[in-house]
Design an enzyme around this catalytic site. Structure first.
Site, mmCIF file in Angstrom:
data_model
loop_
_atom_site.group_PDB
_atom_site.id
_atom_site.type_symbol
_atom_site.label_atom_id
_atom_site.label_comp_id
_atom_site.label_asym_id
_atom_site.label_seq_id
_atom_site.Cartn_x
_atom_site.Cartn_y
_atom_site.Cartn_z
ATOM 1 N NE ARG A 229 -4.221 -1.521 -0.021
ATOM 2 C CZ ARG A 229 -4.366 -2.576 -0.454
ATOM 3 N NH1 ARG A 229 -3.321 -2.993 -1.270
ATOM 4 N NH2 ARG A 229 -5.585 -3.430 -0.596
ATOM 5 C CD GLU A 258 1.165 12.723 -2.739
ATOM 6 O OE1 GLU A 258 0.735 11.805 -3.410
ATOM 7 O OE2 GLU A 258 0.568 13.763 -2.431
ATOM 8 C CG HIS A 270 -4.020 -1.655 -6.930
ATOM 9 N ND1 HIS A 270 -5.081 -1.480 -5.964
ATOM 10 C CD2 HIS A 270 -3.311 -2.799 -6.146
ATOM 11 C CE1 HIS A 270 -5.049 -2.326 -5.050
ATOM 12 N NE2 HIS A 270 -4.094 -3.054 -4.864
HETATM 13 C C1 MLT Z 1 -5.195 -7.010 -1.972
HETATM 14 O O1 MLT Z 1 -5.227 -6.167 -0.937
HETATM 15 O O2 MLT Z 1 -5.223 -8.021 -1.714
HETATM 16 C C2 MLT Z 1 -5.124 -6.309 -3.355
HETATM 17 O O3 MLT Z 1 -4.853 -5.054 -3.161
HETATM 18 C C3 MLT Z 1 -6.427 -6.866 -4.077
HETATM 19 C C4 MLT Z 1 -6.634 -6.133 -5.341
HETATM 20 O O4 MLT Z 1 -5.921 -5.781 -6.096
HETATM 21 O O5 MLT Z 1 -7.800 -5.839 -5.478
#
Ligand code: MLT
Length: 306
Positions: A229, A258, A270
């Site tokens: 994260r 940032e 992501h």
């Molecule tokens: C997770 O927390 O497992 C991932 O961020 C999942 C996702 O990409 O939805």
């Protein structure tokens, strides 16, 4: 009949497990169950009908856990269901940090119109040269479902490994790999690794856990990978680390203004859990957990209530 609302795309394979006692609804205010992936629902108004929320994924920082617990609504997650997908992208990121594949591919695309591109490429390639990961040391912060898959995979590529996890001791960490060096000191891990990858949840206590002190402790030219994260890394400290050359590469799966402003950051949108297999695994696990709860009261992987 239970009504299920999907706040994000949830794999059909998971939804197919819903029995005839369940139906999908487009109306969240009419839902008994919310299935969610990454949508942020902190500011959402929940109806009194809501009985359960399931996160198709591991991280639950997008969900108001306490507020839902106060309403008696359990929140479930799916730990491990997407761990292999994340592990594979971490291996990819290690190689992207070691070799300038991204820069090299961009150069080819930019020079697409060059009739002599084959010759030009041979001249240009030295600017994209890299190093090998064989024999280098990888530090893994967080030895949960993902961290413990990354370690043997990196070792299979010839890397040495160091692991840190405040919830484990050396004996329990030894089961991950006999070659893993476990440390209970994060700064020791930072000081001894060429590459560092972090796999811990985003909580108030992990916010900014990679800050000035951790970056100062790193080897000169270390590469840092973040597939957990954005909030785990202090952006000011990382930016300074990249600018001074202390950190050679920051590969992050979290695009924020940032990090986009940081020279030396390789940013992905992501993608860690974005494979067909992981999406299916997460959806199946989330649906099973919810049905189990509604039909038997069993709370498997409930993260906000006993
Ligand atoms: C997770 O927390 O497992 C991932 O961020 C999942 C996702 O990409 O939805």
């Amino acid at each position: 009949m239970y009504k299920v609302h999907c706040l994000n795309n949830i794999s059909e394979k998971g939804l197919a497990l819903l029995s005839s006692d369940y139906e999908l609804t487009d109306d969240v205010s009419d839902a008994d169950v919310i299935l969610v992936r990454s949508a942020n629902i902190h500011d959402m108004e929940f109806s009194d009908k809501l009985k359960a929320v399931a996160r198709a994924g591991a991280g639950v920082n997008n969900i108001p856990l306490e507020a839902l617990a106060e309403r008696g609504v359990p929140v479930f997650n799916t730990p491990g269901a997407n761990a292999n997908a994340v592990k594979e992208l971490v291996l990819c990121a290690l190689l992207l940090a070691a070799r300038d594949v991204v820069g090299g591919a961009a150069w080819c695309r930019e020079n697409a119109g060059d009739e002599n591109i084959a010759k030009s490429a041979e001249k240009a390639k030295k600017q994209f040269a890299g190093t090998e990961i064989l024999g280098k040391t990888l530090g893994v912060i967080g030895l949960g479902a993902i961290g413990r898959l990354v370690i043997p995979a990196a070792e299979a590529l010839g890397m040495k490994t160091v692991g840190y996890d405040p919830f484990l001791d050396a004996d329990r960490a030894a089961s991950i790999s006999p070659n893993l060096r476990f440390t209970d000191d994060l700064l020791d891990l930072c000081a001894s690794c060429d590459y560092i990858t972090i796999h811990v949840p985003a909580t108030p206590s992990t916010k900014g856990m990679i800050g000035e002190a951790e970056i100062a402790a790193m080897k000169d030219g270390a590469a840092f990978l973040n597939f957990s994260r954005d909030t785990l890394v202090d952006n000011t400290a990382m930016r300074a680390g990249l600018e001074s050359g202390k950190v050679r590469r920051y590969v992050t799966d979290f695009a924020t203004p940032e990090v986009m402003a940081m020279e030396g950051a390789l940013v992905l949108p992501h993608l860690g859990a974005s494979t067909a297999e992981a999406e299916e695994n997460c959806a199946e696990m989330a649906v099973r957990e919810v049905m189990d709860y509604l039909e038997t009261g069993t709370k498997t992987h409930c993260v906000n209530m006993k």
